[in-house]
Design a protein around this motif. Structure first.
Motif, mmCIF file in Angstrom:
data_model
loop_
_atom_site.group_PDB
_atom_site.id
_atom_site.type_symbol
_atom_site.label_atom_id
_atom_site.label_comp_id
_atom_site.label_asym_id
_atom_site.label_seq_id
_atom_site.Cartn_x
_atom_site.Cartn_y
_atom_site.Cartn_z
ATOM 1 N N HIS A 236 0.899 -1.163 0.127
ATOM 2 C CA HIS A 236 -0.151 -0.054 0.024
ATOM 3 C C HIS A 236 0.902 1.213 0.017
ATOM 4 O O HIS A 236 0.732 2.381 -0.870
ATOM 5 C CB HIS A 236 -0.889 0.075 1.282
ATOM 6 C CG HIS A 236 -1.823 0.908 0.996
ATOM 7 N ND1 HIS A 236 -2.993 1.086 1.992
ATOM 8 C CD2 HIS A 236 -2.167 1.992 0.247
ATOM 9 C CE1 HIS A 236 -3.853 1.935 1.784
ATOM 10 N NE2 HIS A 236 -3.481 2.486 0.548
ATOM 11 N N MET A 237 2.114 1.206 0.802
ATOM 12 C CA MET A 237 2.709 2.311 0.689
ATOM 13 C C MET A 237 3.187 2.728 -0.716
ATOM 14 O O MET A 237 3.654 3.709 -1.120
ATOM 15 C CB MET A 237 4.058 2.311 1.815
ATOM 16 C CG MET A 237 3.139 2.416 3.434
ATOM 17 S SD MET A 237 2.316 3.884 3.703
ATOM 18 C CE MET A 237 3.705 5.329 3.510
ATOM 19 N N ARG B 282 1.099 4.066 -2.771
ATOM 20 C CA ARG B 282 1.009 5.358 -2.642
ATOM 21 C C ARG B 282 2.001 6.389 -3.384
ATOM 22 O O ARG B 282 1.860 7.271 -3.869
ATOM 23 C CB ARG B 282 1.112 5.921 -1.300
ATOM 24 C CG ARG B 282 -0.197 5.353 -0.555
ATOM 25 C CD ARG B 282 -0.521 5.941 1.098
ATOM 26 N NE ARG B 282 -1.815 5.321 1.452
ATOM 27 C CZ ARG B 282 -2.187 5.101 2.746
ATOM 28 N NH1 ARG B 282 -1.022 5.330 3.465
ATOM 29 N NH2 ARG B 282 -3.163 4.869 2.956
ATOM 30 N N TYR C 261 0.948 6.483 -6.763
ATOM 31 C CA TYR C 261 0.025 7.691 -6.900
ATOM 32 C C TYR C 261 0.494 9.064 -7.332
ATOM 33 O O TYR C 261 0.175 9.613 -8.178
ATOM 34 C CB TYR C 261 -0.770 7.892 -5.624
ATOM 35 C CG TYR C 261 -1.771 6.757 -5.329
ATOM 36 C CD1 TYR C 261 -2.239 5.865 -6.241
ATOM 37 C CD2 TYR C 261 -2.114 6.573 -3.960
ATOM 38 C CE1 TYR C 261 -3.194 4.596 -5.762
ATOM 39 C CE2 TYR C 261 -2.925 5.473 -3.461
ATOM 40 C CZ TYR C 261 -3.487 4.769 -4.558
ATOM 41 O OH TYR C 261 -4.414 3.713 -4.130
ATOM 42 N N ILE D 101 -7.771 7.515 -8.820
ATOM 43 C CA ILE D 101 -6.699 7.282 -7.703
ATOM 44 C C ILE D 101 -7.525 7.382 -6.261
ATOM 45 O O ILE D 101 -7.238 6.673 -5.488
ATOM 46 C CB ILE D 101 -5.663 8.173 -7.888
ATOM 47 C CG1 ILE D 101 -4.655 7.691 -8.999
ATOM 48 C CG2 ILE D 101 -4.844 8.483 -6.468
ATOM 49 C CD1 ILE D 101 -3.693 8.963 -9.186
ATOM 50 N N GLU E 114 -7.672 4.401 -3.387
ATOM 51 C CA GLU E 114 -7.533 4.401 -2.203
ATOM 52 C C GLU E 114 -8.396 3.987 -1.258
ATOM 53 O O GLU E 114 -8.631 3.475 -0.150
ATOM 54 C CB GLU E 114 -6.780 5.796 -1.865
ATOM 55 C CG GLU E 114 -6.348 6.120 -0.572
ATOM 56 C CD GLU E 114 -5.195 5.416 -0.250
ATOM 57 O OE1 GLU E 114 -4.706 5.447 1.024
ATOM 58 O OE2 GLU E 114 -4.312 4.816 -1.196
#
Length: 124
Positions: free
Chosen positions: A39-40, A43, A46, A79, A83
């Motif tokens: 997930h990081m 990001r 993103y 995006i 999330e």
């Protein structure tokens, strides 16, 4: 900054990797260390997607074409829904509506992106 704006290759690479990372993170079990790391990294992608997209937007946007602005907004929404699916899933909340909105936003973003002058001509 020519490598960001001469072609769409960098932007396409970042969103393809972003979608793959999103699907991997969404399929992992909640609360695992691997999901948090994925997930990081997602990001980070993103941010890269937004940077490459903004570079293309500001270089190729004209007053005549509002499609660039619409695609930019749809990309940000895509995006956002990505999330929201992951965060709501981590909290144990229902993600069905977010998945539907993500798929609609993704397809609309890709359709407009491919119709733009710098996109691929799939719909001729």
């Amino acid at each position: 900054m020519g490598f960001l704006t001469d072609t769409t290759h960098m932007h396409i690479f970042t969103w393809v990797v972003g979608i793959v990372l999103f699907l991997v993170a969404a399929s992992m079990a909640n609360g695992t260390k691997g999901k948090k790391i994925t997930h990081m990294i997602l990001r980070l992608f993103y941010v890269l997607i937004i940077i490459t997209g903004a570079a293309l937007f500001f270089k190729h946007m004209t007053i005549d074409s509002m499609l660039y602005g619409i695609k930019f907004v749809l990309g940000i929404l895509t995006i956002g829904f990505m999330e929201m699916v992951l965060v709501r899933g981590n909290k144990g909340k229902n993600t069905g509506l977010m998945w539907i909105l993500f798929i609609i936003a993704l397809l609309a973003t890709m359709f407009i992106g491919f119709k733009l002058p710098m996109g691929f001509n799939f719909f001729a």
